[in-house]
Design a protein around this motif. Structure first.
Motif, PDB file in Angstrom:
ATOM      1  N   GLU A 275       1.154  -1.400   0.325  1.00 39.38           N
ATOM      2  CA  GLU A 275       0.318  -0.200  -0.229  1.00 39.38           C
ATOM      3  C   GLU A 275       0.949   1.612   0.066  1.00 39.38           C
ATOM      4  N   ALA A 276       1.843   1.202   0.670  1.00 39.04           N
ATOM      5  CA  ALA A 276       2.600   2.443   0.612  1.00 39.04           C
ATOM      6  C   ALA A 276       3.801   3.040  -0.879  1.00 39.04           C
ATOM      7  N   LEU A 277       3.929   1.703  -1.017  1.00 44.40           N
ATOM      8  CA  LEU A 277       4.554   2.440  -2.812  1.00 44.40           C
ATOM      9  C   LEU A 277       3.353   2.490  -3.785  1.00 44.40           C
ATOM     10  N   ALA A 278       2.065   1.522  -3.070  1.00 48.73           N
ATOM     11  CA  ALA A 278       0.812   2.078  -4.206  1.00 48.73           C
ATOM     12  C   ALA A 278       0.797   3.397  -4.071  1.00 48.73           C
ATOM     13  N   ALA A 279       0.698   3.592  -2.792  1.00 52.78           N
ATOM     14  CA  ALA A 279       0.494   5.302  -2.470  1.00 52.78           C
ATOM     15  C   ALA A 279       1.532   6.334  -3.465  1.00 52.78           C
ATOM     16  N   PHE A 281       3.218   5.530  -5.710  1.00 53.36           N
ATOM     17  CA  PHE A 281       3.516   5.338  -7.477  1.00 53.36           C
ATOM     18  C   PHE A 281       1.519   6.479  -7.693  1.00 53.36           C
ATOM     19  N   LEU A 282       1.263   6.683  -6.732  1.00 47.32           N
ATOM     20  CA  LEU A 282       0.340   7.573  -7.595  1.00 47.32           C
ATOM     21  C   LEU A 282       0.733   8.871  -7.167  1.00 47.32           C
ATOM     22  N   ASN A 283       1.014   9.292  -6.413  1.00 49.63           N
ATOM     23  CA  ASN A 283       1.027  10.477  -6.332  1.00 49.63           C
ATOM     24  C   ASN A 283       2.256  11.037  -6.970  1.00 49.63           C
ATOM     25  N   THR A 284       3.631  10.126  -6.915  1.00 48.38           N
ATOM     26  CA  THR A 284       3.904  10.416  -8.116  1.00 48.38           C
ATOM     27  C   THR A 284       3.431  10.938  -9.954  1.00 48.38           C
ATOM     28  N   TYR A 285       1.748  10.172 -10.148  1.00 52.26           N
ATOM     29  CA  TYR A 285       1.982   9.806 -11.242  1.00 52.26           C
ATOM     30  C   TYR A 285       0.954  11.717 -11.479  1.00 52.26           C
ATOM     31  N   LEU A 286       1.038  12.280 -10.448  1.00 53.94           N
ATOM     32  CA  LEU A 286      -0.021  13.287 -10.200  1.00 53.94           C
ATOM     33  C   LEU A 286       0.749  14.739  -9.553  1.00 53.94           C
ATOM     34  N   ASP A 287       2.155  14.544  -9.610  1.00 55.87           N
ATOM     35  CA  ASP A 287       3.273  15.721  -9.638  1.00 55.87           C
ATOM     36  C   ASP A 287       3.104  16.008 -10.982  1.00 55.87           C
ATOM     37  N   PRO A 288       3.162  17.493 -11.084  1.00 60.37           N
ATOM     38  CA  PRO A 288       2.509  19.042 -12.492  1.00 60.37           C
ATOM     39  C   PRO A 288       3.847  18.018 -13.539  1.00 60.37           C
ATOM     40  N   GLU A 289       5.387  18.167 -12.960  1.00 56.05           N
ATOM     41  CA  GLU A 289       6.058  17.896 -14.223  1.00 56.05           C
ATOM     42  C   GLU A 289       6.241  16.418 -14.848  1.00 56.05           C
ATOM     43  N   VAL A 290       5.450  15.197 -13.612  1.00 57.09           N
ATOM     44  CA  VAL A 290       4.664  14.105 -14.847  1.00 57.09           C
ATOM     45  C   VAL A 290       3.888  13.751 -15.132  1.00 57.09           C
TER      46      VAL A 290
END
Length: 355
Positions: A275-279, A281-290
Motif C-alpha cells: 500500500e505504501a508504494l502504491a500510494a 506511485f499514484l502520488n508521483t503520477y499526479l506530480d505536475p512535471e510527471v
C-alpha cells in the motif's frame, strides 16, 4: 460522475494549487515490488519512463499487468479470496461503481497522496483519482482519404462510405473508446446514451472490418495501411505521426457538444500488500512535471492545470488536441447514470452484425 460535472471549469478549476507542489516524492531505498494494471504499448512505456524508473532507482521493482480495464477486473474477480494480482489499477467510468460495490478497490488516504489533495473536487473521489483524460474522435489516414476523394469524416455515420469498405475499425465493448463512439452514433440517431441501441442500425451500415479490443493491434493496422479510419483517441495521432503515419482526427458533435472526453481513473486495489508504494506511485503520477511528461508522450490531457497550460505550447499536441478554453468547455462526457449497461451488452451481442 455525469457529463454535467466535467466542463472546462471543472477540468481545471482548483488544480492550479498543484503548481507549487512540483517536488517529486522520494522513494525509500529498497522500495519493494509493485504491480500496476494498465494498458500496453506506448502508454505502459510512458508510465514506466516517468514513474517506474524512479522506483527502480530507489532499489524497487515495478511490473505491469497489461490488459483492458475489463480484463484486469476479471483478474480481480478470479483472485477473490487470494492475494491481489496487482496493486494499482487504471480504469474508466463504466467500471468504478461495480468495482466499488464489489469492494475490489480501497478508499484512498490522501495524507499519503499529497499531490491528490489539491486536485479539483471532480477528480478526487474516495476510491479513485482522475489522473488524465483522452480526447476521442475519428482518426483517419488523411493521405488515403485525399487519394480516394473522401472528405474528412465529420460524423461517425460518415464512415458508412463504399470507398472505405473493408478498411474501417470500431472499438469493441471492452475497449475504452467504445463508449464515446456508440454514444456518438446514438446522438446522430436523435437519441442519447440512455438509448444506445438506437445507433446500431447505422453501425451495421458501416460494416466495420473488425472490432478492435486493443489499441496496440489497431496501431499496427493503421501503420500498415490496412485500416484507414476508426473511432479512437487523439493520443494515437500524436504517437503514430512520430513514425510518419499520416493520421488526422476530427471531432464529431454530440448534440451541442463537440469532441468527447474520456477520464482515466486510478485506483489502489483492496488487499494490496504494497500500500505504501502504491500510494507513492499514484502520488508521483499526479506530480505536475510527471503529468506533463506523460501527457506529451501519449497525447492526453493532464488533470494538473499548470501541466495542461504547458501542453498547449507543445507543437505535437497542440496541432491535434482541442485546447482552447471554449473547446475544452464544450467536450462531451458519457453520463453513465443514463446508460443501461445490461441492456446494452445484450443488444451489442445480439443485434450488431459481424463478419
Amino acid at each position: 460522475m455525469s457529463a454535467s460535472t466535467l466542463s472546462r471549469r471543472t477540468l481545471l478549476a482548483g488544480a492550479s494549487a498543484l503548481a507549487g507542489m512540483a517536488s517529486l516524492p522520494a522513494f525509500a531505498q529498497g522500495a519493494g515490488a509493485i504491480k500496476v494494471a494498465t494498458w500496453g504499448g506506448s502508454w505502459r512505456d510512458s508510465l514506466d519512463k516517468t514513474i517506474g524508473e524512479k522506483i527502480r532507482a530507489a532499489g524497487g521493482t515495478v511490473d505491469y499487468v497489461v490488459d483492458t480495464p475489463q480484463g484486469n477486473l476479471a483478474k480481480l474477480v478470479a483472485a477473490r479470496g487470494q492475494s491481489a494480482p496487482f496493486d494499482n489499477m487504471e480504469s474508466g467510468l463504466e467500471l468504478v461503481q461495480l468495482m466499488a460495490a464489489d469492494r475490489f478497490i480501497q478508499d484512498l488516504d490522501y495524507d499519503k497522496i499529497p499531490n491528490g489533495k489539491a486536485l479539483p473536487a471532480y477528480a478526487r473521489a474516495k476510491n479513485y483519482v482522475m489522473s488524465v483524460a483522452s480526447m476521442d474522435g475519428i482518426v483517419f489516414n488523411h493521405d488515403k482519404f485525399k487519394e480516394l476523394g473522401v472528405e474528412p469524416p465529420q460524423r461517425y455515420s460518415d464512415l458508412d462510405n463504399a470507398k472505405l469498405a473493408g478498411h474501417v475499425a470500431f472499438p469493441d465493448i471492452n475497449h475504452t473508446q467504445h463508449w464515446n463512439a456508440v454514444a456518438g452514433l446514438a446522438y446522430e440517431a436523435g437519441a442519447s446514451e440512455a438509448e444506445l441501441a438506437k445507433g446500431i442500425p447505422q453501425l451495421n451500415k458501416i460494416k466495420p472490418a473488425y472490432y478492435y479490443s486493443a489499441s496496440t493491434d489497431l496501431s499496427t493496422k493503421m501503420a500498415s495501411g490496412e485500416i484507414w479510419a476508426a473511432p479512437w483517441h487523439a493520443g494515437f495521432v500524436v504517437r503514430l505521426r512520430r513514425n510518419n503515419v499520416p493520421l488526422s482526427i476530427t471531432y464529431p458533435k454530440f448534440g451541442g457538444k463537440r469532441g468527447a472526453l474520456w477520464p482515466v481513473l486510478h485506483h489502489i486495489v483492496r488487499g494490496t500488500q504494497n500500500e505504501a508504494l502504491a500510494a507513492k506511485f499514484l502520488n508521483t503520477y499526479l506530480d505536475p512535471e510527471v503529468q506533463l511528461a506523460h501527457a506529451r508522450g501519449t497525447g492526453v490531457l493532464p488533470t494538473n492545470r499548470s501541466a495542461l497550460k504547458k501542453l498547449g505550447d507543445d507543437a505535437e499536441n497542440k496541432s491535434v488536441l482541442l485546447l482552447k478554453d471554449e473547446e475544452l468547455d464544450n467536450l462531451f462526457v458519457v453520463d453513465f447514470t443514463k446508460v443501461k449497461l445490461p441492456e446494452w451488452r445484450t443488444a451489442w451481442n445480439k443485434d450488431v452484425q459481424r463478419g
